[in-house]
Scaffold this motif. Sequence first.
Motif, PDB file in Angstrom:
ATOM      1  N   LEU A 251       0.832  -1.207   0.000  1.00  0.00           N
ATOM      2  CA  LEU A 251       0.000   0.000   0.000  1.00  0.00           C
ATOM      3  C   LEU A 251       0.865   1.255   0.000  1.00  0.00           C
ATOM      4  O   LEU A 251       0.605   2.209  -0.731  1.00  0.00           O
ATOM      5  N   VAL A 252       1.913   1.234   0.827  1.00  0.00           N
ATOM      6  CA  VAL A 252       2.802   2.391   0.910  1.00  0.00           C
ATOM      7  C   VAL A 252       3.493   2.627  -0.440  1.00  0.00           C
ATOM      8  O   VAL A 252       3.575   3.764  -0.920  1.00  0.00           O
ATOM      9  N   ALA A 253       3.962   1.540  -1.072  1.00  0.00           N
ATOM     10  CA  ALA A 253       4.653   1.685  -2.363  1.00  0.00           C
ATOM     11  C   ALA A 253       3.707   2.268  -3.410  1.00  0.00           C
ATOM     12  O   ALA A 253       4.074   3.181  -4.160  1.00  0.00           O
ATOM     13  N   ASP A 254       2.465   1.776  -3.442  1.00  0.00           N
ATOM     14  CA  ASP A 254       1.497   2.292  -4.415  1.00  0.00           C
ATOM     15  C   ASP A 254       1.186   3.766  -4.133  1.00  0.00           C
ATOM     16  O   ASP A 254       1.085   4.578  -5.055  1.00  0.00           O
ATOM     17  N   LEU A 255       1.045   4.090  -2.851  1.00  0.00           N
ATOM     18  CA  LEU A 255       0.732   5.477  -2.483  1.00  0.00           C
ATOM     19  C   LEU A 255       1.844   6.422  -2.937  1.00  0.00           C
ATOM     20  O   LEU A 255       1.575   7.483  -3.520  1.00  0.00           O
ATOM     21  N   LEU A 281      -3.766  15.334  -3.995  1.00  0.00           N
ATOM     22  CA  LEU A 281      -2.716  14.739  -4.831  1.00  0.00           C
ATOM     23  C   LEU A 281      -2.114  13.496  -4.180  1.00  0.00           C
ATOM     24  O   LEU A 281      -1.445  12.707  -4.832  1.00  0.00           O
ATOM     25  N   ILE A 282      -2.327  13.352  -2.885  1.00  0.00           N
ATOM     26  CA  ILE A 282      -1.856  12.137  -2.211  1.00  0.00           C
ATOM     27  C   ILE A 282      -2.967  11.109  -2.334  1.00  0.00           C
ATOM     28  O   ILE A 282      -4.061  11.277  -1.771  1.00  0.00           O
ATOM     29  N   SER A 283      -2.694  10.068  -3.112  1.00  0.00           N
ATOM     30  CA  SER A 283      -3.756   9.093  -3.362  1.00  0.00           C
ATOM     31  C   SER A 283      -3.185   7.752  -3.825  1.00  0.00           C
ATOM     32  O   SER A 283      -2.082   7.683  -4.354  1.00  0.00           O
TER      33      SER A 283
END
Length: 385
Positions: A251-255, A281-283
């Motif tokens: 999840l962190v990598a995708d974010l 923009l953070i998504s």
Amino acid sequence: MPEELALYAATPDNSRGRIYPEAPPSHRTEFQRDRDRIIHSSAFRRLVYKTQVFVNHEGDLYRTRLTHSLEVAQIARTVARAMRLNEDLVEAISLAHDLGHTPFGHAGQDALNKCMKKFGGFEHNLQSLRVVDQLEKCYASFPGLNLTFETREGILKHCSLTNARELGELGKRFVERQQPGLEAQLSNVADEIAYNNHDVDDGLRSGLIKLRDLTDISFFTQQLNAVKRLYPGIDERQRIHEVVRAMIGELVADLINTSQHRIENFAPDSIDAIRDHNKPLISFSNAFLETQKTLKQFLREQLYRHPKVHSMTEKAHEIISVLFETFQSDYECMPPEHAQRAQQACDKSGTAAAARVVSDYIAGMTDRFALQAHEALGKNITTGS
Ligand code: MG
């Protein structure tokens, strides 16, 4: 040494400052000072005895609001550093974001909101802001913690329009549909990553959900299969930890990837450009948004509505409403300091203002304290004292 911050990151230089101006700190940044004030607050210490999903006394192994806040801060800091955002600010926001939570988690909040319906309602985000702006009383020169605008902006994640209009500059973005800075956006998403994953972990640990229940969620199964392949001999406890760890990592990598990509496309040159943009923009990417949604839905159905959790919810409603009714009908049932404040508020501005004092007192309680206060009322009623 950390890299230089991005152009659009929040910095003490572009900060909108504090309500009560103060000389800059000598050995810290302004946002470090915010974080330190939060850590030293009494509301922060009380988070250790407040429920996330499980009531605090149910077991020592489950998350509390305090450990949850630390996990949010950890995730948010990792992403902030990778994206050259302000790590001190995301940490301050993350540690403060749940300060306004009532005892007994969401059940307590719903119950208090119901009690406060005719007096302006109860919103936990707004309450977190009240805690840092007004309710903490330990500094000689100002009420509350006198935090920077940016930390307060991050704490107020949501807010009704009526309340937003009363908050001036801080509430403006809800009225004008603007965004907060990236650090606030990030802390909000880190909160989601933290609770979805640790609720899976706590749910499995408690036995209320079983591994086989999660096999319909492909994101979970992918990580589980990978862990089984990599570490065939480990026990179930280690396996769950490795799966949760892998899910958070994914999840962190995708974010980070998705947010970086969006920022590159938009090319903001300042924090104000971020605030003026029409969407956050953070998504996550669409695929991961879907994953998060599925996890949330699973937890809602399997854990939050589990009969065992639900019976606690009912108990919480009962305790909060009895406490509220009792204190609101007789302020003297609260400790003298709160009774006096409620009486003064009532004399000055009427019952709604006094109800807010009662609500502040109840919201500040830990699970254990609320249970004891409720029990003590029962005793007083049965003994007639
Ligand atoms: Mg939270």
